[in-house]
Design an enzyme around this catalytic site. Structure first.
Site, mmCIF file in Angstrom:
data_model
loop_
_atom_site.group_PDB
_atom_site.id
_atom_site.type_symbol
_atom_site.label_atom_id
_atom_site.label_comp_id
_atom_site.label_asym_id
_atom_site.label_seq_id
_atom_site.Cartn_x
_atom_site.Cartn_y
_atom_site.Cartn_z
ATOM 1 N N HIS A 67 0.866 -1.192 0.000
ATOM 2 C CA HIS A 67 0.000 0.000 0.000
ATOM 3 C C HIS A 67 0.899 1.236 0.000
ATOM 4 C CE1 HIS A 67 -3.619 -2.312 1.544
ATOM 5 N NE2 HIS A 67 -2.661 -3.090 1.992
ATOM 6 N N GLU A 145 -8.723 -0.266 -5.442
ATOM 7 C CA GLU A 145 -9.461 -0.888 -4.333
ATOM 8 C C GLU A 145 -10.907 -0.401 -4.264
ATOM 9 O OE1 GLU A 145 -8.008 -1.679 0.052
ATOM 10 O OE2 GLU A 145 -8.767 0.359 -0.053
ATOM 11 N N SER A 149 -19.243 -0.874 3.112
ATOM 12 C CA SER A 149 -20.252 -1.915 3.352
ATOM 13 C C SER A 149 -21.666 -1.357 3.499
ATOM 14 C CB SER A 149 -19.873 -2.707 4.606
ATOM 15 O OG SER A 149 -19.781 -1.838 5.715
ATOM 16 N N HIS A 210 -7.929 -8.791 0.640
ATOM 17 C CA HIS A 210 -7.512 -9.209 1.982
ATOM 18 C C HIS A 210 -8.510 -10.270 2.451
ATOM 19 C CE1 HIS A 210 -5.861 -4.988 2.013
ATOM 20 N NE2 HIS A 210 -4.834 -5.610 2.555
ATOM 21 N N GLU A 213 -7.560 -11.932 8.093
ATOM 22 C CA GLU A 213 -6.277 -11.460 8.621
ATOM 23 C C GLU A 213 -6.185 -11.609 10.138
ATOM 24 O OE1 GLU A 213 -5.938 -7.324 7.732
ATOM 25 O OE2 GLU A 213 -3.862 -7.197 8.401
ATOM 26 N N ASP A 311 3.188 -5.716 2.444
ATOM 27 C CA ASP A 311 2.108 -4.848 2.905
ATOM 28 C C ASP A 311 2.671 -3.412 2.879
ATOM 29 O OD1 ASP A 311 -0.572 -4.708 3.485
ATOM 30 O OD2 ASP A 311 -0.478 -5.842 5.330
HETATM 31 O O1 MCF Z 1 -3.100 -5.155 4.876
HETATM 32 C C1 MCF Z 1 -3.094 -4.162 5.872
HETATM 33 C C2 MCF Z 1 -3.989 -4.587 6.971
HETATM 34 N N1 MCF Z 1 -5.330 -4.933 6.523
HETATM 35 C C3 MCF Z 1 -6.155 -4.104 5.814
HETATM 36 N N2 MCF Z 1 -5.892 -3.016 5.167
HETATM 37 C C4 MCF Z 1 -4.758 -2.351 4.997
HETATM 38 C C5 MCF Z 1 -3.474 -2.812 5.316
HETATM 39 N N3 MCF Z 1 -2.608 -1.840 5.104
HETATM 40 C C6 MCF Z 1 -3.296 -0.797 4.624
HETATM 41 N N4 MCF Z 1 -4.593 -1.096 4.524
HETATM 42 C C7 MCF Z 1 -5.601 -0.136 4.012
HETATM 43 C C8 MCF Z 1 -6.691 -0.687 3.147
HETATM 44 O O2 MCF Z 1 -6.310 -0.840 1.821
HETATM 45 O O3 MCF Z 1 -6.282 0.432 5.084
HETATM 46 C C9 MCF Z 1 -7.405 1.100 4.564
HETATM 47 C C10 MCF Z 1 -7.813 0.318 3.326
HETATM 48 O O4 MCF Z 1 -7.913 1.195 2.266
HETATM 49 C C11 MCF Z 1 -8.465 1.294 5.601
HETATM 50 S S1 MCF Z 1 -9.338 -0.106 6.138
HETATM 51 C C12 MCF Z 1 -8.254 -0.902 7.224
HETATM 52 FE FE FE Z 2 -2.715 -5.013 2.927
#
Ligand code: MCF
Ligand code: FE
Length: 407
Positions: A67, A145, A149, A210, A213, A311
């Site tokens: 990310h 992305e 929801s 994802h 997790e 990540d």
């Molecule tokens: O993979 C990690 C942990 N799990 C989920 N989301 C994210 C992660 N790192 C960044 N994110 C981002 C995700 O793409 O966090 C945002 C989303 O846009 C907010 S929701 C957790």
């Molecule tokens: Fe991630």
């Protein structure tokens, strides 16, 4: 046409073949790979670039899950528990995203290149990382992305997703590929999942999500309880999960290049389904340690079925694949180190290429010429342990070739 030669050539092919005094003939793609002696018989007029004594050539590393928009984080987010992390992301998201300028992301990409990464799967929440990816020589599979929801937000969210996807499609080129990310089973409305996956199927785009997790996610998706309960009630007025894990997975039938990230808490049934979907699991060992203190039990999946992702800097201190591979090696103490090191190299190259739907990750005739050169610190005494030494000793590469060009 160019010719490069090194003491060791690690092919990352099916048999983990290693060629001593090996050489590669390539242009945009690999044309021939063999010992230098044999290559010179076939190409007597091609001037070889012969690398130094302890040199290694191997496929460029592929980081399947990063990310970049969260690249400004180092000490802002809360670690140690998934809910606390999630709340800290929501609290600091705007500030972090704002600080992650194109310039900052370009610097991170340059560092990734110097540490051996030639391809990334970039999970893009807003599209703010696109320009930096386009400016970098690193190949990018750009996962737009979709997240949200709430039923009354579906139209707005879908329109925003489509406009980002369109932007990325306009920029498609030989090193930038549009793709789709479904954030997770807990955070995306089933209608949004259905509509975005229809686009993926019709346009043959890679998909990533994802999946399972954290234990909080498991409790919520299976039983509508646990750590997510208050979060969903307070923020979204939601009492129940929008999807069950198996219903979620069933929707991905027919997607060709598919990956699921984390899967730490996936059931045996889920893992069986993921395998039958021909999907790859993106293993993010550092992120899982930092956010949940959990890890995916790799003995539950086949060697060919996982790739490695850092990540984002939202859940890692580094975007270097060599740092991440070392962490994978160190975190899984049940496996014999030398054979596991070989699997890690394949996970970071050939398996990863399959996850992203690319023709890379193996040094073999016809594959894209994405190659890195590194130096071992000293003469290798035990040839069979080379993968272990590559992972233990490498911080930066000596040379990077992407699509046949020095970059
Ligand atoms: O993979 C990690 C942990 N799990 C989920 N989301 C994210 C992660 N790192 C960044 N994110 C981002 C995700 O793409 O966090 C945002 C989303 O846009 C907010 S929701 C957790
Ligand atoms: Fe991630």
């Amino acid at each position: 046409m160019k010719l490069i030669s090194a003491k060791w050539v690690i092919t990352c092919d099916e048999n983990s073949s290693i060629i001593e005094n090996g050489a590669i003939v390539y242009d945009k793609k690999i044309i021939q790979i063999d010992t230098l002696e044999k290559i010179q018989e076939n190409y007597p007029n091609l001037q070889p670039l012969i690398l130094e004594e302890n040199s290694v050539l191997m496929p460029g590393l592929i980081n399947t899950h990063v990310h970049l928009e969260f690249s400004s984080n180092s000490t802002t987010l809360k670690y140690g528990n998934f809910m606390l992390w999630l709340n800290s992301v929501i609290g600091s998201r705007d500030e972090l995203i704002q600080k992650a300028t194109t310039n900052l992301i370009e610097k991170k990409l340059d560092k990734m290149k110097k540490s051996g990464t030639t391809t990334i799967g970039a999970i893009s929440s807003y599209g703010f990382d696109m320009q930096a990816c386009l400016n970098s020589p690193i190949n990018t599979v750009f996962f737009n992305e979709v997240i949200g929801s709430k039923a009354d937000m579906i139209d707005t969210l879908f329109a925003d997703f489509k406009s980002r996807l369109e932007e990325s499609k306009k920029n498609k080129n030989s090193s930038f590929f549009p793709a789709i990310a479904i954030h997770s089973p807990y955070s995306v409305h089933p209608i949004l999942i259905r509509e975005t996956l229809n686009i993926a199927k019709n346009e043959n785009l890679p998909v990533s999500a994802h999946f399972l997790e954290s234990i909080e996610e498991y409790d919520w998706l299976h039983k509508d309880e646990g750590g997510f309960t208050d979060f969903f009630k307070n923020f979204l007025g939601q009492e129940k999960a929008v999807t069950r894990p198996m219903n979620f997975l069933n929707q991905f039938e027919g997607i060709k290049n598919l990956s699921f990230t984390h899967c730490v808490e996936a059931s045996n049934e889920d893992l069986k389904k993921i395998k039958s979907l021909n999907a790859i699991i993106n293993h993010c060992v550092t992120s899982n340690r930092i956010l949940n203190n959990t890890k995916l039990d790799l003995s539950r999946i086949d060697d060919t079925d996982f790739a490695i992702g850092t990540d984002g800097l939202s859940s890692n201190n580094s975007l270097s694949m060599f740092d991440e591979m070392r962490n994978v090696l160190m975190m899984h103490t049940d496996f014999e180190i030398n054979s596991f090191a070989k699997k890690i190299l394949k996970a970071s190259t050939s398996n990863a290429s399959r996850a992203l739907g690319l023709n890379k990750g193996i040094l073999q005739n016809g594959k894209d010429a994405d190659i890195i050169a590194i130096n071992l610190p000293d003469k290798l005494k035990h040839k069979e342990d080379i993968a272990t030494h590559i992972i233990l000793h490498t911080k930066y590469v000596k040379k990077t070739i992407i699509g046949g060009e020095d970059v």
